[in-house]
Design an enzyme around this catalytic site. Structure first.
Site, PDB file in Angstrom:
ATOM      1  N   HIS A 132       0.815  -1.137   0.201  1.00 65.64           N
ATOM      2  CA  HIS A 132      -0.099  -0.017   0.001  1.00 65.64           C
ATOM      3  C   HIS A 132       0.871   1.259  -0.150  1.00 65.64           C
ATOM      4  O   HIS A 132       1.939   1.317   0.540  1.00 65.64           O
ATOM      5  CB  HIS A 132      -0.938   0.051   1.276  1.00 65.64           C
ATOM      6  CG  HIS A 132      -2.067   0.973   1.279  1.00 65.64           C
ATOM      7  ND1 HIS A 132      -1.701   2.252   1.676  1.00 65.64           N
ATOM      8  CD2 HIS A 132      -3.198   0.813   1.088  1.00 65.64           C
ATOM      9  CE1 HIS A 132      -2.934   3.019   1.545  1.00 65.64           C
ATOM     10  NE2 HIS A 132      -3.818   2.090   1.298  1.00 65.64           N
ATOM     11  N   ASP A 209       2.915  -4.380   8.299  1.00 65.25           N
ATOM     12  CA  ASP A 209       1.422  -3.787   8.197  1.00 65.25           C
ATOM     13  C   ASP A 209       0.361  -4.430   8.324  1.00 65.25           C
ATOM     14  O   ASP A 209       0.324  -5.624   7.377  1.00 65.25           O
ATOM     15  CB  ASP A 209       1.591  -2.809   6.633  1.00 65.25           C
ATOM     16  CG  ASP A 209       0.289  -2.112   6.594  1.00 65.25           C
ATOM     17  OD1 ASP A 209      -0.745  -2.611   7.223  1.00 65.25           O
ATOM     18  OD2 ASP A 209       0.237  -1.378   5.409  1.00 65.25           O
ATOM     19  N   GLN A 212      -4.589  -5.246   6.998  1.00 66.07           N
ATOM     20  CA  GLN A 212      -5.675  -6.197   6.281  1.00 66.07           C
ATOM     21  C   GLN A 212      -5.722  -7.163   7.186  1.00 66.07           C
ATOM     22  O   GLN A 212      -6.453  -8.189   6.902  1.00 66.07           O
ATOM     23  CB  GLN A 212      -5.075  -6.241   4.885  1.00 66.07           C
ATOM     24  CG  GLN A 212      -5.400  -4.990   4.139  1.00 66.07           C
ATOM     25  CD  GLN A 212      -6.665  -4.473   3.935  1.00 66.07           C
ATOM     26  OE1 GLN A 212      -7.863  -5.418   3.895  1.00 66.07           O
ATOM     27  NE2 GLN A 212      -6.948  -3.203   3.726  1.00 66.07           N
ATOM     28  N   LYS A 235     -10.337  -1.075  10.056  1.00 70.98           N
ATOM     29  CA  LYS A 235     -10.569  -2.315   9.489  1.00 70.98           C
ATOM     30  C   LYS A 235     -10.652  -3.572   9.997  1.00 70.98           C
ATOM     31  O   LYS A 235     -10.623  -4.597   9.843  1.00 70.98           O
ATOM     32  CB  LYS A 235      -9.187  -2.348   8.586  1.00 70.98           C
ATOM     33  CG  LYS A 235      -9.328  -1.253   7.424  1.00 70.98           C
ATOM     34  CD  LYS A 235      -7.896  -1.279   6.679  1.00 70.98           C
ATOM     35  CE  LYS A 235      -7.608  -0.260   5.806  1.00 70.98           C
ATOM     36  NZ  LYS A 235      -8.303  -0.006   4.736  1.00 70.98           N
ATOM     37  N   CYS A 373      -4.632   1.995  -4.068  1.00 72.21           N
ATOM     38  CA  CYS A 373      -3.629   2.514  -3.383  1.00 72.21           C
ATOM     39  C   CYS A 373      -2.143   1.843  -3.291  1.00 72.21           C
ATOM     40  O   CYS A 373      -1.513   1.521  -2.338  1.00 72.21           O
ATOM     41  CB  CYS A 373      -3.581   3.051  -1.853  1.00 72.21           C
ATOM     42  SG  CYS A 373      -4.913   4.395  -1.579  1.00 72.21           S
TER      43      CYS A 373
END
Length: 417
Positions: A132, A209, A212, A235, A373
């Protein structure tokens, strides 16, 4: 809150879960809503919404220094949320959980604070080619300031990281490896355990990260042995504007503050300022108190469900959707890594993704279109973007049936006429 046990067939009872999410029970353009944009943001259960309402109705006060009951109640709920998040990810200590505005700010904080204090000219930062933008641009910004370079870790056209190529890139000039746990654009579940181990063997720090991952996977930062793990509340069924930065104590304690202001100080004088202890030295100013408390409610909600059953349900949804996509002429899947979760990204022959998305919306089906993104991986694949349907445990096979019925109508309108 609904009792979220599995049913007698040992399958996840998604229909029962859906009752906890009021937004799902509405019509869009006269059609029952099918919400398949979970990678952009998940919907919120009633318990999370009520936590925000209760704070403003009953406990509204600034935290930490108030000498009155409202401040004490707000502070207790605010700090309890930190303890809950630490428990969710198995952080050794709650003080390793730093509140931010989201994943993007968490990465910017690390890049600015760790990067400015640790990077020097000639150092290298490795990020996967499917990242991203939030895990690319902050590193480019700090690299430009410090004379370092940012290099992509190769990803093949299925959306799988090339581990052999990654290992070959590693040497003592690599200071940071930054990689997503799950790709937002392709759904790839990256082999982060191996990436972390290889990075550490080369002497590099590793940031994961997890934006997700948190709604789909059970995350254990100690088992991963990552140096930093970052994610967003919105999220994982919490509110927007709240994020988490987990870091190892030895790194956080050596990092300078990211911003100055209230809360992050110990003493202030014109002769000099000393900084607060963890986690507060990274939390300047009044935080999103209601949002943090609501994130605590989201954690409670996640821990009230059978996560193993939810993961099996989501795998079934993705397999079912992939089978229907492969059976529909003119649909090309984008991202076919062996390990994937939550995302069906695709193109329809002879159409632009945006046109497909608009026609799906007219039929009550919410998806996302564009480059998500993640422009570098789209450029590598030679496409402008995709249609992305992203699933969550409150989705059902009936939702996927509706998606493909809507796609058939969109195809008829866009291609066959």
């Amino acid at each position: 809150m609904t009792d979220l046990a599995v049913d007698t067939h040992n399958t996840f009872n998604a229909e029962q879960v859906r009752q906890d999410f009021p937004i799902l029970h509405q019509e869009v353009h006269g059609k029952p809503l099918v919400y398949l944009d979970n990678a952009a943001t998940t919907q919120k259960p009633e318990a999370v919404i009520q936590a925000i309402v209760d704070y403003y109705r009953q406990d509204n006060s600034n935290v930490h220094r108030g000498a009155h009951t409202l401040a004490e109640r707000a502070t207790e709920k605010f700090e309890n949320a930190r303890v809950k998040v630490a428990g969710l990810i198995n952080a050794p200590e709650a003080r390793q959980v730093i509140w931010t505005r989201g994943t993007s700010e968490s990465i910017n904080l690390i890049a600015a604070s760790w990067g400015r204090s640790q990077l020097k000219e000639g150092d290298r930062i490795l990020v996967s080619a499917m990242e991203h933008h939030s895990n690319i641009v902050p590193w480019q910004m700090i690299a430009a300031q410090m004379g370092a370079t940012v290099e992509p870790i190769p990803v093949d056209n299925t959306g799988s990281i090339d581990l052999a190529a990654f290992e070959a890139m590693l040497d003592d000039s690599v200071r940071m490896v930054a990689c997503g746990h799950v790709s937002n654009a392709l759904g790839s579940v990256n082999p982060v355990e191996q990436i972390i181990r290889l990075a550490h063997a080369a002497g590099a720090v590793c940031l994961i990260d997890g934006a997700q991952a948190m709604s789909h996977l059970q995350v254990d930062v100690q088992a991963l042995d990552c140096d930093f793990y970052v994610f967003s509340a919105h999220k994982m069924f919490g509110p927007t504007g709240v994020g988490v930065l987990y870091g190892k104590v030895e790194l956080l304690e050596t990092m300078p503050p990211y911003q100055g202001g209230g809360e992050m100080i110990e003493t202030v004088s014109f002769a000099g300022t000393t900084y607060n202890q963890l986690p507060y030295k990274f939390e300047a100013g009044t935080p999103d108190i209601a949002g943090v408390i609501a994130l605590g409610a989201a954690v409670d909600y996640l821990q009230s469900i059978d996560r193993d059953a939810a993961e099996r349900h989501e795998r079934d949804l993705l397999e079912y959707a992939e089978a229907k996509a492969r059976a529909m002429p003119g649909i090309t899947l984008v991202g076919t890594a062996a390990e994937r979760t939550g995302v069906l990204s695709f193109l329809m022959d002879g159409t632009h993704p945006h046109d497909v998305g608009m026609l799906l919306d007219q039929q009550g089906v919410a998806v996302r279109t564009g480059n998500h993104c993640a422009q570098p991986i789209m450029d590598q694949l030679g496409i402008p973007g995709t249609v992305r349907a992203s699933f969550c445990f409150y989705n059902t096979r009936a939702d996927i049936d509706r998606l493909f019925e809507a796609l058939a109508k969109a195809k008829q309108f866009l291609v066959e006429e």
